[in-house]
Structure formats: structure tokens, C-alpha cells
Design an enzyme around this catalytic site. Structure first.
Site, mmCIF file in Angstrom:
data_model
loop_
_atom_site.group_PDB
_atom_site.id
_atom_site.type_symbol
_atom_site.label_atom_id
_atom_site.label_comp_id
_atom_site.label_asym_id
_atom_site.label_seq_id
_atom_site.Cartn_x
_atom_site.Cartn_y
_atom_site.Cartn_z
ATOM 1 N N GLU A 1 40.801 22.008 25.303
ATOM 2 C CA GLU A 1 41.386 20.691 25.578
ATOM 3 C C GLU A 1 40.310 19.603 25.579
ATOM 4 O O GLU A 1 39.372 19.659 26.382
ATOM 5 C CB GLU A 1 42.118 20.716 26.932
ATOM 6 C CG GLU A 1 42.876 19.435 27.175
ATOM 7 C CD GLU A 1 43.744 19.475 28.428
ATOM 8 O OE1 GLU A 1 44.076 20.578 28.910
ATOM 9 O OE2 GLU A 1 44.082 18.384 28.925
ATOM 10 N N LYS B 1 47.390 21.096 37.741
ATOM 11 C CA LYS B 1 47.034 21.492 36.367
ATOM 12 C C LYS B 1 45.681 20.898 36.003
ATOM 13 O O LYS B 1 44.840 21.559 35.378
ATOM 14 C CB LYS B 1 48.121 21.035 35.390
ATOM 15 C CG LYS B 1 47.970 21.592 33.975
ATOM 16 C CD LYS B 1 47.032 20.804 33.097
ATOM 17 C CE LYS B 1 46.888 21.468 31.727
ATOM 18 N NZ LYS B 1 45.943 20.728 30.850
ATOM 19 N N ASP C 1 39.297 36.857 35.469
ATOM 20 C CA ASP C 1 40.723 36.935 35.159
ATOM 21 C C ASP C 1 41.393 35.638 35.607
ATOM 22 O O ASP C 1 41.745 35.467 36.779
ATOM 23 C CB ASP C 1 41.310 38.151 35.907
ATOM 24 C CG ASP C 1 42.766 38.388 35.593
ATOM 25 O OD1 ASP C 1 43.447 37.444 35.159
ATOM 26 O OD2 ASP C 1 43.230 39.525 35.810
ATOM 27 N N HIS D 1 40.877 9.700 27.034
ATOM 28 C CA HIS D 1 41.251 10.857 26.216
ATOM 29 C C HIS D 1 41.279 10.531 24.742
ATOM 30 O O HIS D 1 41.087 11.394 23.911
ATOM 31 C CB HIS D 1 42.676 11.299 26.580
ATOM 32 C CG HIS D 1 42.719 12.276 27.698
ATOM 33 N ND1 HIS D 1 43.609 13.303 27.749
ATOM 34 C CD2 HIS D 1 41.983 12.375 28.817
ATOM 35 C CE1 HIS D 1 43.427 13.992 28.855
ATOM 36 N NE2 HIS D 1 42.455 13.438 29.521
HETATM 37 P P1 NDP Z 1 36.159 47.263 37.724
HETATM 38 O O1 NDP Z 1 37.314 48.164 37.632
HETATM 39 O O2 NDP Z 1 35.318 47.094 36.501
HETATM 40 O O3 NDP Z 1 35.271 47.713 38.987
HETATM 41 C C1 NDP Z 1 34.090 47.066 39.332
HETATM 42 C C2 NDP Z 1 32.915 47.762 38.673
HETATM 43 O O4 NDP Z 1 31.738 47.040 38.967
HETATM 44 C C3 NDP Z 1 32.767 49.172 39.212
HETATM 45 O O5 NDP Z 1 32.546 50.034 38.136
HETATM 46 C C4 NDP Z 1 31.498 49.062 40.057
HETATM 47 O O6 NDP Z 1 30.729 50.233 40.000
HETATM 48 C C5 NDP Z 1 30.737 47.973 39.394
HETATM 49 N N1 NDP Z 1 29.766 47.307 40.267
HETATM 50 C C6 NDP Z 1 28.446 47.201 39.986
HETATM 51 N N2 NDP Z 1 27.814 46.528 40.946
HETATM 52 C C7 NDP Z 1 28.741 46.176 41.856
HETATM 53 C C8 NDP Z 1 28.684 45.418 43.065
HETATM 54 N N3 NDP Z 1 27.544 44.908 43.520
HETATM 55 N N4 NDP Z 1 29.836 45.222 43.749
HETATM 56 C C9 NDP Z 1 31.016 45.715 43.275
HETATM 57 N N5 NDP Z 1 31.131 46.436 42.134
HETATM 58 C C10 NDP Z 1 30.007 46.665 41.419
HETATM 59 O O7 NDP Z 1 36.607 45.788 38.113
HETATM 60 P P2 NDP Z 1 37.465 45.263 39.292
HETATM 61 O O8 NDP Z 1 37.858 46.321 40.245
HETATM 62 O O9 NDP Z 1 36.732 44.080 39.811
HETATM 63 O O10 NDP Z 1 38.793 44.782 38.557
HETATM 64 C C11 NDP Z 1 38.789 43.621 37.767
HETATM 65 C C12 NDP Z 1 39.619 43.850 36.529
HETATM 66 O O11 NDP Z 1 40.926 44.294 36.896
HETATM 67 C C13 NDP Z 1 39.812 42.590 35.739
HETATM 68 O O12 NDP Z 1 39.588 42.907 34.387
HETATM 69 C C14 NDP Z 1 41.286 42.255 35.950
HETATM 70 O O13 NDP Z 1 41.803 41.544 34.855
HETATM 71 C C15 NDP Z 1 41.904 43.608 36.120
HETATM 72 N N6 NDP Z 1 43.175 43.747 36.834
HETATM 73 C C16 NDP Z 1 43.805 42.698 37.457
HETATM 74 C C17 NDP Z 1 44.988 42.877 38.101
HETATM 75 C C18 NDP Z 1 45.609 41.711 38.806
HETATM 76 O O14 NDP Z 1 44.974 40.690 38.943
HETATM 77 N N7 NDP Z 1 46.829 41.820 39.312
HETATM 78 C C19 NDP Z 1 45.646 44.187 38.136
HETATM 79 C C20 NDP Z 1 44.871 45.236 37.494
HETATM 80 C C21 NDP Z 1 43.689 45.000 36.861
HETATM 81 P P3 NDP Z 1 31.138 51.549 40.815
HETATM 82 O O15 NDP Z 1 32.206 52.200 40.050
HETATM 83 O O16 NDP Z 1 29.857 52.313 40.855
HETATM 84 O O17 NDP Z 1 31.586 51.106 42.173
#
Ligand code: NDP
Length: 417
Positions: free
Chosen positions: A78, A258, A274, A371
Site C-alpha cells: 500500500e 485498519k 503470523d 496519498h
Molecule cells: P514452532 O513450532 O516453530 O516452535 C518454536 C521453535 O523455536 C521450537 O522448535 C523451539 O525449539 C525453537 N526455539 C529456539 N529458541 C527458542 C527460544 N529461545 N524460545 C522459544 N522457542 C525457541 O513455533 P511456534 O510454536 O512459535 O508456532 C508458531 C507457528 O504456528 C506460526 O507459524 C503460526 O503461523 C503457526 N500456528 C498458528 C496458529 C494460530 O495462530 N491459531 C495455530 C497453529 C499454528 P525447541 O523445539 O527446542 O523448543
């Protein structure tokens, strides 16, 4: 002939593009676009991957948040959004910058039980086993606890009609935490099932992230708001009035918000966050007392204009696609981010800067003046103006009685004769 999309997900990238080309009867030049924006590693992120979809990325400047300067990468298609953010931030910088507050950063998720004859009794059983259930939650994603995060508390809410929500609050450290929380919730739901002899209807995080609120404020001497023939004090009063209208009228509130989301989404995309999750949480928060309202407020005592915004911003600097998105990584470096709360603080300040610039323009010269130049540029490009033709077409368009596609095409045609 209709192309065969069966088992499309099992096809190679070359097969997929060929099928689409056949189905949509694409030319060689059109099919070449798939290749132009193709990034092999992105086929690991989504299903049925074809290509990337480019969006412009730019930088908003002038940001000072909690005495720290920031350059803010923004991804948006935009026109004027980045200019407005930089402009709002410049005014605030002259008054010392934004001050932010973030007291807590927990994600919340829910396990919903249904058909309960006595929800209060079920809730009592759950809360009596809170400590054990938190242990179950942590065991489902133990690395989080090792990093200093983990399950913090449970809460139950009787939703009526036999439904009970068990809310789990988790410190998700540097991630957004959706997937981590979902795994924990599903594990807890199993234990809840055993304890209460029920089957959960669902277990999923809530995007209404009320335990991840972050606030930004700014205090501006009204003299900084002067705009053309409009005195600063008058502009401040009009901004405060505009803020009131966004509190009492959902039609205005939606547009007010918005404008704020123009900034929030652009930074969310730039940092691999996200933005749909943020959108849903923020709009739910805007309607928290039953009426949808503006998420920022502006007040003035005649000397100072004070702006405040509070938003749920459960953003991450790790997790999701962030690690495999080179530009998201790069943008973290441009921002100089150390922590996820820091990103939330810059983001909330960006929302307020965006809002200030929009309101100031709206109550003075109107939004179109600022704009128009960029809009006309988009129009000229859409009409096919080349880089050399662009300045001439723009000049002529600015004088034209009608600034539409047909006029622009006509001007380009005349230029080429
Ligand atoms: P992930 O599933 O990727 O989990 C976080 C990852 O980051 C883990 O693998 C973790 O490692 C790693 N990590 C490394 N360093 C750190 C730290 N310091 N603190 C925390 N984690 C760390 O991501 P999220 O659980 O954050 O989920 C986000 C995703 O989920 C987005 O893509 C989103 O779009 C999607 N999503 C959204 C939904 C919604 O909004 N309703 C529903 C379902 C999915 P380790 O495994 O070793 O802990």
C-alpha cells in the site's frame, strides 16, 4: 481440457507448474513467472508450492522507542504507509520518542469440554489438580522449561450451555508459541479426560492473547502538530475528537484500527510473524467490552497531546518459518532485535505512529493529498508507463481533470505517438 489435479501434492515442482499452465492456458512468459520467484526451500514450508509472491519491502525511519533508535522494515503493497509511519515517528521523536510497557508475555490456549452436567464441579476437579496438569503440560515440550519458560497457570471459565473452557497460560519465551502450546494442550486434555471422565471438544491456543499486552504512549507538545494553516493546538483538539469518534462509532473504529494494522501487519510480515493471528487478537481486543472501538486514544489539555495504544502482540523472533526465511532474519538484524518483547514494543509504537500520521492528515488536509502522489505512481505503472515515461505521465496526471486508468492510458498513448 481440464488438467488432472489428482495427487497434486505428490507431484514435483515441474509437474505442478505444467499442470497449472495447462489448466489456465498460460503463456510461456506467464509460466516463467513461477521460475522467477521460485525458492526451493519454500516448498518445505507450504503444501502444493508453486512460487513466491513478491511484496515490496521498505524501511520506516525516525523511530525512537524507550530511548533507543530503530529502523523499521515493513512489507506492504500500500502506497503511503511507510511515509506515514516515518512521518508520525518524526513528530514523536521531536518530543523524545515513544515509551512502552510490557508487563507479561504469556500465550493462552484452551481445552473446551462439552455436555457437562455440572461445570462448576468439573472446574473444581481441574483446579484441584492444577500443579499436576502443569507438569503434564511441561512434559509435552520440555525444552521450553529448560529455557526458563513453560506452563504457568490454569484458569477455568464456564461458557454456559454445558461448555467449560480450561485456559492454560504458558511462557513461550522467544517464540509465538502456537505449535508448542497446541502440543501441551493436547497432552493436558488427555489427563483432563481421565480426571473428569470427559472427552475434550477441542484443544487449541487462543489468538485472543490477553496475557501478551503491550502499551505505547507518547506526549507531544501541541506546537509539533501544526500542519499548513492549521495551528498545532487546533490539530491536537481535532485528533482528540477523532479519537472520541473511534470510541463511539464502530464504522469509524474499523478504519481507525485498519490504519494501525497497516503498520503492525507490515512489520509482522517483515519479521516472519503470523499477521492473521495478530489481526484476530487485536480486533477481538478492540471489542472487549462488547462494542468494537479504536485501540488507541488521544487526549489533549491544550498544551500536550497524549496518545496511548494497547495491543495483544504475541510475536516471536524464533519459530514458525522465521529460521528459514532469510529476509525475516535480515530484518531482525536491521532492527537490531535482541528479544521478542523488544519486537512487540517496536511494533506497538509503529501502530501509534501510523495512527498519529493518519489522524493528523485526516483532520487537516485530508488523506488524499499525501496519498495522491504515490497513488498516481501506482496508476501510471499499472497503465504501463516505463521508467522514462513515469515522471512526464505523473506531471500530466496531476493536472488532469480525471485521474483514472483510462486517462492515464490515454496520456501514455499520446506520449508514445
Ligand atoms: P514452532 O513450532 O516453530 O516452535 C518454536 C521453535 O523455536 C521450537 O522448535 C523451539 O525449539 C525453537 N526455539 C529456539 N529458541 C527458542 C527460544 N529461545 N524460545 C522459544 N522457542 C525457541 O513455533 P511456534 O510454536 O512459535 O508456532 C508458531 C507457528 O504456528 C506460526 O507459524 C503460526 O503461523 C503457526 N500456528 C498458528 C496458529 C494460530 O495462530 N491459531 C495455530 C497453529 C499454528 P525447541 O523445539 O527446542 O523448543
Amino acid at each position: 481440457m481440464t488438467a488432472d489435479f489428482r495427487h497434486f501434492y505428490q507431484k514435483s515442482w515441474a509437474e505442478r507448474t505444467a499442470i497449472v499452465a495447462e489448466q489456465a492456458q498460460l503463456s510461456t512468459a506467464e509460466t516463467a513467472l513461477f521460475k522467477q520467484y521460485y525458492l526451493p526451500q519454500h516448498s518445505e514450508i507450504i503444501e502444493n508450492y508453486l512460487t513466491d509472491y513478491p511484496l515490496p519491502m521498505g524501511l520506516a525511519v525516525n523511530f525512537v522507542v524507550d530511548d533507543h533508535p530503530y529502523i523499521v522494515p515493513m512489507v506492504t503493497e500500500e502506497p503511503s504507509v511507510i511515509a506515514a509511519a516515518s512521518n508520525g515517528a518524526k513528530i514523536v521523536k521531536r518530543a523524545g520518542g515513544f515509551t512502552t510497557k510490557l508487563t507479561k508475555r504469556e500465550m493462552v490456549g484452551q481445552i473446551v469440554l462439552e455436555q457437562l452436567a455440572d461445570p462448576a464441579k468439573t472446574a473444581e476437579i481441574i483446579m484441584a489438580h492444577q500443579a499436576d496438569l502443569l507438569v503434564v503440560a511441561d512434559a509435552a515440550h520440555p525444552s521450553l522449561k529448560k529455557r526458563g519458560g513453560g506452563a504457568r497457570r490454569l484458569r477455568t471459565r464456564d461458557l454456559g450451555q454445558g461448555y467449560l473452557s480450561i485456559d492454560l497460560f504458558v511462557d513461550v519465551q522467544a517464540a509465538m508459541g502456537a505449535n508448542m502450546l497446541n502440543s501441551m494442550l493436547e497432552a493436558v486434555a488427555k489427563s483432563v479426560g481421565v480426571l473428569t471422565k470427559t472427552n475434550a471438544l477441542m484443544s487449541i491456543l487462543s489468538n485472543y492473547a490477553t496475557a501478551s499486552l503491550v502499551q505505547a504512549t507518547c506526549e507531544l507538545p501541541v506546537s509539533l502538530l501544526q500542519a499548513g494553516r492549521y495551528a498545532g493546538k487546533l490539530v491536537a483538539q481535532k485528533i482528540a475528537s477523532a479519537s472520541t469518534v473511534a470510541q463511539i462509532d464502530p464504522y469509524r473504529a474499523a478504519t481507525h484500527n485498519k490504519g494501525i494494522m497497516n503498520g503492525i501487519d507490515a512489520l509482522a510480515i517483515a519479521t516472519g510473524n503470523d499477521w492473521r493471528a495478530l489481526e484476530s487478537g487485536i480486533h477481538a481486543y478492540a471489542a472487549r467490552d462488547g462494542q468494537y472501538r479504536g485501540v488507541s486514544t488521544w487526549t489533549t489539555d491544550g498544551q500536550t497531546l497524549t496518545g496511548t495504544i494497547t495491543l495483544p502482540l504475541p510475536v516471536g523472533i524464533v519459530g514458525g518459518s522465521i529460521k528459514i526465511n532469510a529476509l525475516a532474519q535480515l530484518n531482525q538484524r536491521i532492527l537490531g532485535l535482541q528479544t521478542a518483547p523488544e519486537l512487540a514494543k517496536v511494533m506497538v509504537a509503529l501502530g501509534l505512529a501510523q495512527n498519529l500520521a493518519a489522524l493528523r492528515a485526516l483532520v487537516t488536509t485530508g488523506i488524499q493529498q499525501g496519498h495522491m502522489h504515490l497513488q498516481l505512481k501506482s496508476l501510471a505503472l499499472a497503465a504501463g508507463a516505463t521508467a522514462t515515461e513515469l515522471p512526464i505521465v505523473l506531471q500530466q496526471l496531476e493536472q488532469a481533470p480525471q485521474q483514472d486508468l483510462a486517462t492515464t492510458q490515454h496520456l501514455i498513448k499520446k506520449l508514445r505517438q
